[in-house]
Every structure is written in structure tokens, then in C-alpha cells.
Design a protein around this motif. Structure first.
Motif, PDB file in Angstrom:
ATOM      1  N   ILE A   8       3.258  50.786  12.605  1.00 28.69           N
ATOM      2  CA  ILE A   8       2.976  49.847  13.693  1.00 28.69           C
ATOM      3  C   ILE A   8       4.269  49.200  14.169  1.00 28.69           C
ATOM      4  N   CYS A   9       4.206  48.633  15.374  1.00 29.48           N
ATOM      5  CA  CYS A   9       5.363  47.947  15.961  1.00 29.48           C
ATOM      6  C   CYS A   9       4.900  46.603  16.487  1.00 29.48           C
ATOM      7  N   ARG A  10       5.436  45.516  15.962  1.00 29.92           N
ATOM      8  CA  ARG A  10       5.035  44.174  16.371  1.00 29.92           C
ATOM      9  C   ARG A  10       5.390  43.897  17.835  1.00 29.92           C
ATOM     10  N   LEU A  11       6.461  44.497  18.342  1.00 29.74           N
ATOM     11  CA  LEU A  11       6.847  44.263  19.727  1.00 29.74           C
ATOM     12  C   LEU A  11       5.835  44.883  20.686  1.00 29.74           C
ATOM     13  N   THR A  12       5.282  46.051  20.322  1.00 28.94           N
ATOM     14  CA  THR A  12       4.237  46.669  21.142  1.00 28.94           C
ATOM     15  C   THR A  12       2.981  45.811  21.147  1.00 28.94           C
ATOM     16  N   LEU A  13       2.608  45.289  19.977  1.00 25.48           N
ATOM     17  CA  LEU A  13       1.452  44.401  19.882  1.00 25.48           C
ATOM     18  C   LEU A  13       1.672  43.135  20.708  1.00 25.48           C
ATOM     19  N   PHE A  14       2.894  42.628  20.707  1.00 22.56           N
ATOM     20  CA  PHE A  14       3.223  41.427  21.472  1.00 22.56           C
ATOM     21  C   PHE A  14       3.066  41.677  22.970  1.00 22.56           C
ATOM     22  N   GLN A  15       3.490  42.869  23.427  1.00 19.07           N
ATOM     23  CA  GLN A  15       3.331  43.204  24.846  1.00 19.07           C
ATOM     24  C   GLN A  15       1.855  43.230  25.238  1.00 19.07           C
ATOM     25  N   GLN A  16       1.002  43.690  24.332  1.00 19.67           N
ATOM     26  CA  GLN A  16      -0.438  43.682  24.607  1.00 19.67           C
ATOM     27  C   GLN A  16      -0.948  42.247  24.757  1.00 19.67           C
ATOM     28  N   GLU A  71       7.588  36.468  32.837  1.00 18.92           N
ATOM     29  CA  GLU A  71       8.783  37.314  32.897  1.00 18.92           C
ATOM     30  C   GLU A  71       9.369  37.467  31.497  1.00 18.92           C
ATOM     31  N   TYR A  72       9.990  38.627  31.262  1.00 18.17           N
ATOM     32  CA  TYR A  72      10.711  38.863  30.012  1.00 18.17           C
ATOM     33  C   TYR A  72      12.187  38.539  30.243  1.00 18.17           C
ATOM     34  N   ILE A  73      12.783  37.891  29.268  1.00 19.56           N
ATOM     35  CA  ILE A  73      14.203  37.523  29.355  1.00 19.56           C
ATOM     36  C   ILE A  73      14.974  38.341  28.328  1.00 19.56           C
ATOM     37  N   SER A  74      15.999  39.026  28.786  1.00 22.76           N
ATOM     38  CA  SER A  74      16.812  39.866  27.893  1.00 22.76           C
ATOM     39  C   SER A  74      18.115  39.159  27.568  1.00 22.76           C
ATOM     40  N   ASN A 119      18.741  47.243  31.965  1.00 29.82           N
ATOM     41  CA  ASN A 119      17.398  47.267  32.540  1.00 29.82           C
ATOM     42  C   ASN A 119      16.302  47.040  31.501  1.00 29.82           C
ATOM     43  N   SER A 120      16.682  46.837  30.262  1.00 28.49           N
ATOM     44  CA  SER A 120      15.707  46.701  29.191  1.00 28.49           C
ATOM     45  C   SER A 120      15.118  45.292  29.164  1.00 28.49           C
ATOM     46  N   ILE A 121      13.859  45.190  28.761  1.00 32.10           N
ATOM     47  CA  ILE A 121      13.239  43.876  28.584  1.00 32.10           C
ATOM     48  C   ILE A 121      13.490  43.321  27.190  1.00 32.10           C
ATOM     49  N   PHE A 122      14.103  44.123  26.319  1.00 34.67           N
ATOM     50  CA  PHE A 122      14.311  43.733  24.928  1.00 34.67           C
ATOM     51  C   PHE A 122      15.621  42.965  24.756  1.00 34.67           C
ATOM     52  N   SER A 123      15.607  42.028  23.815  1.00 34.82           N
ATOM     53  CA  SER A 123      16.825  41.328  23.406  1.00 34.82           C
ATOM     54  C   SER A 123      17.238  41.845  22.034  1.00 34.82           C
ATOM     55  N   GLN A 124      18.501  41.675  21.714  1.00 33.99           N
ATOM     56  CA  GLN A 124      18.983  42.091  20.399  1.00 33.99           C
ATOM     57  C   GLN A 124      19.630  40.913  19.692  1.00 33.99           C
ATOM     58  N   PHE A 125      19.446  40.891  18.379  1.00 38.78           N
ATOM     59  CA  PHE A 125      20.089  39.859  17.574  1.00 38.78           C
ATOM     60  C   PHE A 125      21.588  40.146  17.487  1.00 38.78           C
ATOM     61  N   LEU A 141      20.667  47.333  15.403  1.00 41.18           N
ATOM     62  CA  LEU A 141      20.405  45.898  15.465  1.00 41.18           C
ATOM     63  C   LEU A 141      18.926  45.626  15.705  1.00 41.18           C
ATOM     64  N   ARG A 142      18.443  44.593  15.073  1.00 40.00           N
ATOM     65  CA  ARG A 142      17.045  44.176  15.216  1.00 40.00           C
ATOM     66  C   ARG A 142      16.817  43.653  16.633  1.00 40.00           C
ATOM     67  N   GLN A 143      15.628  43.905  17.178  1.00 40.86           N
ATOM     68  CA  GLN A 143      15.317  43.487  18.537  1.00 40.86           C
ATOM     69  C   GLN A 143      14.282  42.362  18.553  1.00 40.86           C
ATOM     70  N   ALA A 144      14.139  41.763  19.725  1.00 38.03           N
ATOM     71  CA  ALA A 144      13.147  40.704  19.946  1.00 38.03           C
ATOM     72  C   ALA A 144      12.651  40.805  21.379  1.00 38.03           C
TER      73      ALA A 144
END
Length: 518
Positions: A331-339, A354-357, A366-372, A404-407
Motif C-alpha cells: 500500500i501507499c499512504r500518499l495514494t490513500l491521501f489523494q483519495q 491545491e497541492y504545494i510542492s 511539475n510534480s505535486i509531491f514534496s521531498q524531505f 528521499l522520502r516524499q510528502a
């Protein structure tokens, strides 16, 4: 005067911080000089005011809180005053953990005294305690920079009910109320965040020390050159006899001392020290060592005799995989979060999402993901929590690298004037025999403002950096004076299979917001 107060409630509603010279609603001093003149030259000392009832208030100078809850070890006490406090100078976060059953395992650093193990475990596993002490050095620095009187400022390291046995003095107020100023906390019934505790050390310890006589035989041929004795000037005979014999009555030197505050919650809890190996004896059985997370590669496979590097082990340690929920698929928590965010977007009060990167320099623009960001330990080594694919035994081979871990950061604007920020963190997942397990339990961050600015990108970047430095614990930085920030739980893992995960997560968010999106 000694007093015992039962059912003392320590919460943000019942306890607040002020100074010794603070005044009440009737413009009278809460600590009256007529009955307590001793603080006349220390009116700026920070104190915790705890309301017992409508007529009684307890006053705890913050010096007393430091003495009672954080003074078991001189080394730990000194570390708490260091600017930019990092707890990894006291214990090793990568090798310390708390199981779901409340059993705590903590690896103390070399200079941390054994007696401070429960104190350090509270800082490690109780967010309230960590937050209470983390701002100590920052407040002292601000006081110094702004030329204000320097006085420690902190909080109680727990929340909830407790019984306090204290020594102090009652002082009547003009309004008819009474204040009790506390000079010493003799005992406290507050709960610790563990049911049992085993602590280790990063130095071997002496389980079976060698026989002193054997050590002498082995070193009898070794002659150490000491400092030369001072030369006595040749001025004749020196009379070394004292004019009178000193007193030798040892009983006169004995004074009664107290070991410190008694914590009744620890009385019936199992607390034990586990040494990593017997002293200089590789043949003796060793105690389980928690997983080493600060090393960035393997070695020959055996480790070394100095304890600098760990043996290579390409299976996940039992401590990380045991007692965890096993999923039948990855499973992926980020996918669940998008739902969850998609469901919120369709609710009536929601105006925009809006998503902030953050950290675009290291991500796809162009990614909606942030990285630590890359963070470092106090010793200058790279932290390992920031890597999503780091676990014991992992080695970089060929093109395989640490990732790197994402958020995901979602900003939700409502028609009511509220602006909500949600941050979900990617979790490490690992394949086990029966399926997949998650190795992290980072909470969801919820922040809200009302007709006020939300987090700037710099503040969001700082949030991610401090979360990485704290190995997944959020630090609640206020975006604005009227903003609120808190960590909230996720729904149970069973809701993923039931198809109700998004609805349950929205319900948890609404409960903490105290209003509904609908």
C-alpha cells in the motif's frame, strides 16, 4: 510546609506560564510580596500557574520543574541547555523504539547516566515531554539577544491528572483566594509512556570484567611515564608536621540527603539494563541489539572490535517487523491521501484545493509531491530517516541509490474563511513472509487559520526539515498568531479493506476541526 494535592490536572486549560511578578484580574500580585518577599529581585522568573479550583492556585517556578523532572543525570541536564537541542546527543533515536504493547527499548549515549533512562525514555516517546523541553534553549537565547532577564522557560513533561507531594508555602490573596508557592516536588504520580523499559548503551559495559589480578599480570611489563614530582627547594629541613591534629569525627560530616523526586508510576514497572556484550569476551552470549540506523553501508560481515561498524544483516530486524499489521498487498499512504483529498473536494463548503510542492530543486517541477531535505545528525553524518528505502543491511550497488522520502501537502480553502493545510508523509514498506508491513507511523499534520495567512513555502520547508530531524515527529510551528496546528491519527488499517478509509479519515479531520465540510 508539606502538602499533598490529589487529582491535580495538568492541561493547557488548567495550567499556564507567566512570571513571578504576574498580577491577577483584580490587579493584585498572584504571589504577594507581603507574604513572600523572597522573589522581590526575581519577578521575571518564569512560573507555571496551575488552577486547583476557584479559590486555590499552585505556583511552580520553572527551576523547580527542571530540578524535579530533568536532573537525574548531569550530562542530560547540560544537553537540554544547548541551542538547537538534538536528542541524539542523549540517546540514539534510530535504535530506540516503543512497541504497540508499551514495551520501550532505548539506546543511551556514552555519557548519559543509567539512572536517567526513564527520564530519557519519556523525552523519546512522549511528544508532550519533548515539546516541553525543546524550546528551553531557544527561549534562553531569545532572552539574551533581546536583553531580557534570563530565566528558564518550559512546561510540565506530561498532561493529565497526577498527585503531587510538595513542599512550599501558602500565601493569601486580597481577593480571598490562596496561592501555594512550591519549593520542591517530593513525589509525582504522572504516567510514563511505557509499561516496561530496557535500556542499552553504545559502549559495551562490564558484564564480566576481567580479574584485576589478571589485568596486572598482563600489564606488568608496561611502564607508564608519569609527571615528574615537583622539586623541593634546598633551604634546609622542611617541617611537615601540622601544628595540631585534624579532627577525625566522621559522624559530624554525615548529613541526610534526598535522592530526588519520587515517581510512583515507576515503582511497579520493569526497568532493566541490557549490556550489548560481555566485557572483552566474544564467546559469551550477547543481548539483542536494536537496529543500527546511522551507518551507511556494510563491512566484511563480522563487524569490528571497536564497535564503530555493525555486522551486515540483509534481513529486517525482528524489532521492526514484529507486532505490525500485515497487508496482503503493498500500500501507499500518499495514494490513500489523494483519495481523501478528492472526497473533500466534492463537499459543499470547499472552495478550492491545491497541492504545494516543496524542495523543487530536487524534484520534478511539475510534480505535486514534496521531498524531505537532506539532514544531518549532531555528529555530522547524514540522517537515515529521510530515505524511504533505508533499512538495516541495505547497500548501494550499481545505480541503486537512496531515495528521499516524499510528502503531499494539500491546502484547502473553505467558503467560511478557513484555510486548512494537511501534510501526509510517505511510509517505508517491507515484504515479509505473509505480505507487507509498514515500518513508520508518522501522524497526519493538520493546521488551520481563519481569515489569516497560512504557511509560507519557507515555513513548510522548515516543517519538513524539523520533522526529518525528529525522525517523523511533527513540530507545531504556528503559521500565524491565530492559527492552530496538531498531529492527528489515521483510521484503522482494516478500513482500507472495508473501503471506508477516506470517509473515516475525513471524519477524524472534522472532529479535530470541530466543524463539518458539509
Amino acid at each position: 510546609m508539606r502538602e499533598k494535592f490529589s487529582s491535580v490536572t495538568i492541561t493547557p486549560e488548567s495550567a499556564y506560564t507567566s512570571i513571578a511578578g504576574a498580577k491577577g484580574k483584580l490587579d493584585d500580585n498572584l504571589l504577594p510580596f507581603t507574604h513572600h518577599p523572597y522573589h522581590g529581585k526575581a519577578t521575571k522568573v518564569h512560573c507555571e500557574f496551575v488552577k486547583l479550583d476557584e479559590d486555590k492556585i499552585l505556583v511552580f517556578p520553572h527551576y523547580i520543574l527542571l530540578q524535579a523532572y530533568f536532573s537525574k543525570s548531569q550530562y542530560v541536564f547540560q544537553q537540554l541547555f544547548k541551542f538547537g537541542l538534538q536528542f541524539d546527543s542523549i540517546y540514539d533515536p534510530s535504535q530506540s523504539y516503543l512497541t504497540n504493547d508499551g514495551h520501550a527499548y532505548i539506546l543511551l549515549k556514552k555519557w548519559t547516566h543509567d539512572i536517567a533512562a526513564p527520564e530519557v525514555a519519556r523525552l523519546a516517546f512522549d511528544e508532550v515531554a519533548a515539546k516541553a523541553i525543546r524550546g528551553l534553549s531557544e527561549n534562553l537565547s531569545l532572552q539574551c539577544v533581546n536583553n531580557r532577564p534570563v530565566s528558564p522557560k518550559l512546561k510540565f513533561p506530561f498532561e493529565g491528572e497526577t498527585t503531587l507531594d510538595v513542599y512550599g508555602k501558602w500565601c493569601p490573596l486580597a481577593s480571598g483566594r490562596k496561592v501555594f508557592i512550591v519549593y520542591d516536588i517530593l513525589s509525582c504520580d504522572s504516567s510514563y509512556p511505557f509499561s516496561s523499559l530496557e535500556y542499552f548503551r553504545d559502549n559495551p559495559g562490564d558484564e564480566n570484567p576481567l580479574n584485576p589480578s589478571t589485568q596486572g599480570e598482563n600489564n606488568k611489563d608496561t611502564h607508564l611515564q608519569g609527571r615528574p614530582k615537583p622539586k623541593v627547594p634546598e633551604v634546609g629541613d622542611v617541617d611537615m608536621r601540622p601544628s595540631s591534629e585534624p579532627k577525625n569525627n566522621i559522624d559530624e560530616l554525615l548529613v541526610e540527603g534526598r535522592a530526588g523526586t519520587i515517581f510512583n508510576d515507576l515503582t511497579n514497572k520493569y526497568i532493566d539494563k541490557r549490556r550489548q556484550k560481555a566485557h572483552l569476551d566474544d564467546s559469551s552470549p550477547t543481548t539483542y541489539q536494536p537496529f543500527v540506523g546511522g551507518l551507511e553501508g556494510g563491512n566484511t560481515g563480522e563487524g569490528d572490535t571497536q564497535g564503530v561498524s555493525a555486522p551486515v544483516d540483509f534481513r529486517l530486524p525482528d524489532s521492526e517487523s514484529e507486532n505490525r499489521f500485515i497487508f496482503d498487498h503493498k500500500i501507499c499512504r500518499l495514494t490513500l491521501f489523494q483519495q481523501v483529498v478528492n472526497e473533500i473536494e466534492n463537499l459543499p463548503r470547499v472552495k478550492n484545493i491545491e497541492y504545494i510542492s516543496i524542495n523543487r530543486a530536487v524534484t520534478d517541477c511539475n510534480s505535486i509531491f514534496s521531498q524531505f531535505p537532506v539532514t544531518f545528525t549532531e555528529g555530522g553524518r547524514k540522517s537515515t530517516w529521510q530515505y524511504i528505502n533505508y533499512y538495516k543491511g541495505f547497500r548501494q550497488e550499481g545505480r541503486e541509490k537512496y531515495r528521499l522520502r516524499q510528502a503531499l501537502i494539500a491546502r484547502i480553502t473553505l467558503y467560511t474563511g478557513h484555510e486548512i493545510t494537511l501534510i501526509e508523509v510517505q511510509r517505508r514498506v517491507f515484504k515479509v513472509n505473509d505480505g507487507w508491513v509498514e515500518l513508520d507511523t508518522t501522524s497526519l499534520l493538520l493546521s488551520t487559520t481563519y481569515y489569516a495567512p497560512s504557511y509560507t513555502e519557507n515555513q513548510l520547508s522548515t516543517l519538513l526539515e524539523r520533522c526529518s530531524e525528529s525522525r517523523g515527529t511533527w513540530e507545531h510551528i504556528a503559521a500565524y498568531n491565530q492559527s492552530q496546528s496538531l498531529s492527528i491519527k489515521h483510521p484503522s488499517n482494516n478500513t482500507i479493506y472495508e473501503g471506508s478509509y477516506a470517509d473515516r479519515q475525513i471524519a477524524i479531520i472534522e472532529k479535530n476541526l470541530e466543524f463539518s465540510f458539509a
